[in-house]
Design a protein around this motif. Sequence first.
Motif, PDB file in Angstrom:
ATOM      1  N   ASP A  10     -42.647  15.274  83.649  1.00  0.00           N
ATOM      2  CA  ASP A  10     -43.203  16.100  84.724  1.00  0.00           C
ATOM      3  C   ASP A  10     -44.101  15.282  85.656  1.00  0.00           C
ATOM      4  O   ASP A  10     -44.487  14.157  85.357  1.00  0.00           O
ATOM      5  CB  ASP A  10     -43.916  17.338  84.174  1.00  0.00           C
ATOM      6  N   ARG A  41     -39.642  14.457  65.444  1.00  0.00           N
ATOM      7  CA  ARG A  41     -38.814  15.594  65.846  1.00  0.00           C
ATOM      8  C   ARG A  41     -39.657  16.769  66.339  1.00  0.00           C
ATOM      9  O   ARG A  41     -39.136  17.685  66.960  1.00  0.00           O
ATOM     10  CB  ARG A  41     -37.887  16.012  64.706  1.00  0.00           C
ATOM     11  N   THR A  42     -40.966  16.722  66.058  1.00  0.00           N
ATOM     12  CA  THR A  42     -41.816  17.825  66.514  1.00  0.00           C
ATOM     13  C   THR A  42     -42.395  17.551  67.899  1.00  0.00           C
ATOM     14  O   THR A  42     -43.140  18.367  68.428  1.00  0.00           O
ATOM     15  CB  THR A  42     -42.987  18.057  65.536  1.00  0.00           C
ATOM     16  N   LEU A  43     -42.062  16.413  68.501  1.00  0.00           N
ATOM     17  CA  LEU A  43     -42.630  16.071  69.809  1.00  0.00           C
ATOM     18  C   LEU A  43     -41.734  16.549  70.947  1.00  0.00           C
ATOM     19  O   LEU A  43     -40.528  16.709  70.780  1.00  0.00           O
ATOM     20  CB  LEU A  43     -42.799  14.555  69.926  1.00  0.00           C
ATOM     21  N   SER A  44     -42.352  16.731  72.106  1.00  0.00           N
ATOM     22  CA  SER A  44     -41.568  17.100  73.292  1.00  0.00           C
ATOM     23  C   SER A  44     -40.884  15.844  73.848  1.00  0.00           C
ATOM     24  O   SER A  44     -41.216  14.727  73.455  1.00  0.00           O
ATOM     25  CB  SER A  44     -42.489  17.681  74.353  1.00  0.00           C
ATOM     26  N   GLY A  45     -39.957  16.050  74.767  1.00  0.00           N
ATOM     27  CA  GLY A  45     -39.221  14.927  75.346  1.00  0.00           C
ATOM     28  C   GLY A  45     -40.137  13.897  76.004  1.00  0.00           C
ATOM     29  O   GLY A  45     -39.976  12.697  75.809  1.00  0.00           O
ATOM     30  N   LYS A  93     -51.400  12.648  68.118  1.00  0.00           N
ATOM     31  CA  LYS A  93     -50.069  12.948  67.560  1.00  0.00           C
ATOM     32  C   LYS A  93     -49.640  11.899  66.547  1.00  0.00           C
ATOM     33  O   LYS A  93     -48.485  11.897  66.109  1.00  0.00           O
ATOM     34  CB  LYS A  93     -49.028  12.969  68.694  1.00  0.00           C
ATOM     35  N   LYS A 140     -41.853  11.901  73.393  1.00  0.00           N
ATOM     36  CA  LYS A 140     -40.941  10.927  72.770  1.00  0.00           C
ATOM     37  C   LYS A 140     -40.790   9.706  73.678  1.00  0.00           C
ATOM     38  O   LYS A 140     -40.763   8.577  73.212  1.00  0.00           O
ATOM     39  CB  LYS A 140     -39.567  11.546  72.532  1.00  0.00           C
TER      40      LYS A 140
END
Lengths: 308, 253
Positions: free
Chosen positions: A166, A133-137, A127, A140
């Motif tokens: 998760d 801004r294109t990454l998941s929480g 990545k 990030k």
Amino acid sequence: MQNIISVANLSKVYASGFEALKDVSLDIRRGEIFALLGPNGAGKTTLISIICGLVNPSRGRVLADGHDVVAEYKAARSRIGLVPQELTTDAFETVWATVTFSRGLFGKPANPAHIEKILRELSLWDKKDSKLRTLSGGMKRRVMIAKALSHEPDILFLDEPTAGVDVELRRDMWEVVRQLRQSGVTIILTTHYIEEAEEMADRIGVIHRGQIILVEEKAELMRKLGKKQLTLQLQEPIDALPAGLESYGLKLDGAGDELVYSYDADAEQKGIADLLKALGAAGIHYKDLQTSQRSLEEIFVSLVSERT
Amino acid sequence: MNIHAIRAIYLFEMARTGRTLLQSIVAPVLSTSLYFIVFGAAIGSRMQEIDGVSYGSFIVPGLIMLTLLTQSISNASFAIYFPKFTGTIYEVLSAPVSPVEIVTGYVGAAATKSIILALIILATAGLFVEIEIQHPVWMLLFLVLTAVTFSLFGFIIGIWADGFEKLQLVPLLIVTPLTFLGGSFYSINMLPPVWQTVALFNPVVYLVSGFRWSFFGTADVNIGISLSMTLVFLFICLAIVTWIFRTGYRLKN
Ligand SMILES: Nc1ncnc2c1ncn2[C@@H]1O[C@H](COP(=O)(O)OP(=O)(O)OP(=O)(O)O)[C@@H](O)[C@H]1O
Ligand SMILES: [Mg+2]
């Protein structure tokens, strides 16, 4: 020097007049994983923010690796990495750029090899050219960890690192934290998940309403936690414990129809068999029995409610 | 000195500028061209020369100053306001960087950007009118001093502002009127006597006057006074920034 962080008589009164920390003293040992537990609003983030220079202390002082965090802030801060509670990232930056920026900001010369190593360890390598801004929480969150590690800190603060992450990723993160500890980094993490503290920490501190109410080796806490209880529901209520049973330290509960026996889980369980025999001899009969174990969670809740 | 940090902040800001290159250059160039078409060509052709300079050429320094001031303020105020707004400022505040280093990085980048723009506008103006620069070193000095001073001013506004309205309020309500009333498009001597006195309280008058002197060798105000006033404003801004970091005003709780 054994303590890498030394907090002495620290107080914080916010501009609103609210006293978020009350005379807090705490030592963190070099190389340990320290878990700071406490309910919402206890003062965890305030404590971390003062150590990292984001909030001005009202009273008291903090030494990081022997350097006063206010008077010698450069020396102190260059040793510290911080992953804050809130996810804040520059949306339009790439992962690579933002992590490289952090390293420079902390005064270290560029070292692409080191940044590559961190990104690979945190499974972010593929990545590296993505915009944040294109990454998941969860990604990030890992980017923020990568930023905090970019300048090779000796001390790492993780303010609720696994909130919103998760289960699988949480295990991965625990693994990363363990590896960091192996490499000599001292880690202070806050969490609401007792299991996380149980899993990771060497020592556990509990903070409540701005006061540290407990600091203990996890092993010691677990030993206390290892205390088990046997509860016997009696067929007939009794008024008093029969003579000859004092040595067991029994407690009469309920309406006199419950006997509670506390014992060490590690110890030989011979005690129970003896007790049941002795009860039979004394003519006390029971209709049911159950054993229970106090969890860290219960200890935590009872500690906190004792104070309210 | 944490050189790596200054470099990191400066490059970060310049990269941000690079991403919005089109809008940050096209807009000022377009509006300047419009000024030249309207004031320089359409109106200017009917205007007398001022101090022996054609009107079209006369307004060039004022127009450059107008852009330099507004761009310096908006670049610097946005540069510090935005990380405060999104929360990413935490990293700068927790880093081993001194206030001087932080300000050098942010203000340096904002000033660089507005100086580049000023030079682009100077070149654009060259397409419309004849431009002579009598004192190029002084011109650059005024350019740099003004860019740095007003970037500092913008930095202060960015820290003070707690909402986007405030961020735009100061440039809109204070800076634009001051520039228009500061002799960008006319000589202060053309005003009625009372207004000439009032104008001397406008700091922009000194900037425009000094800058214009470096072009044409004539000025409303003595060049020494222009320079001193610019420096005075620079030091006032420096003092405020120092106070901000000493107290943590709007940066730390
Ligand atoms: N800027 C501030 N001004 C006034 N009060 C504040 C400020 N920041 C925090 N507080 C108060 O200080 C107390 C401690 O807040 P803090 O963020 O340290 O808690 P926490 O232990 O990190 O909680 P959580 O688990 O929810 O993150 C809270 O009561 C909070 O409302
Ligand atoms: Mg918190």
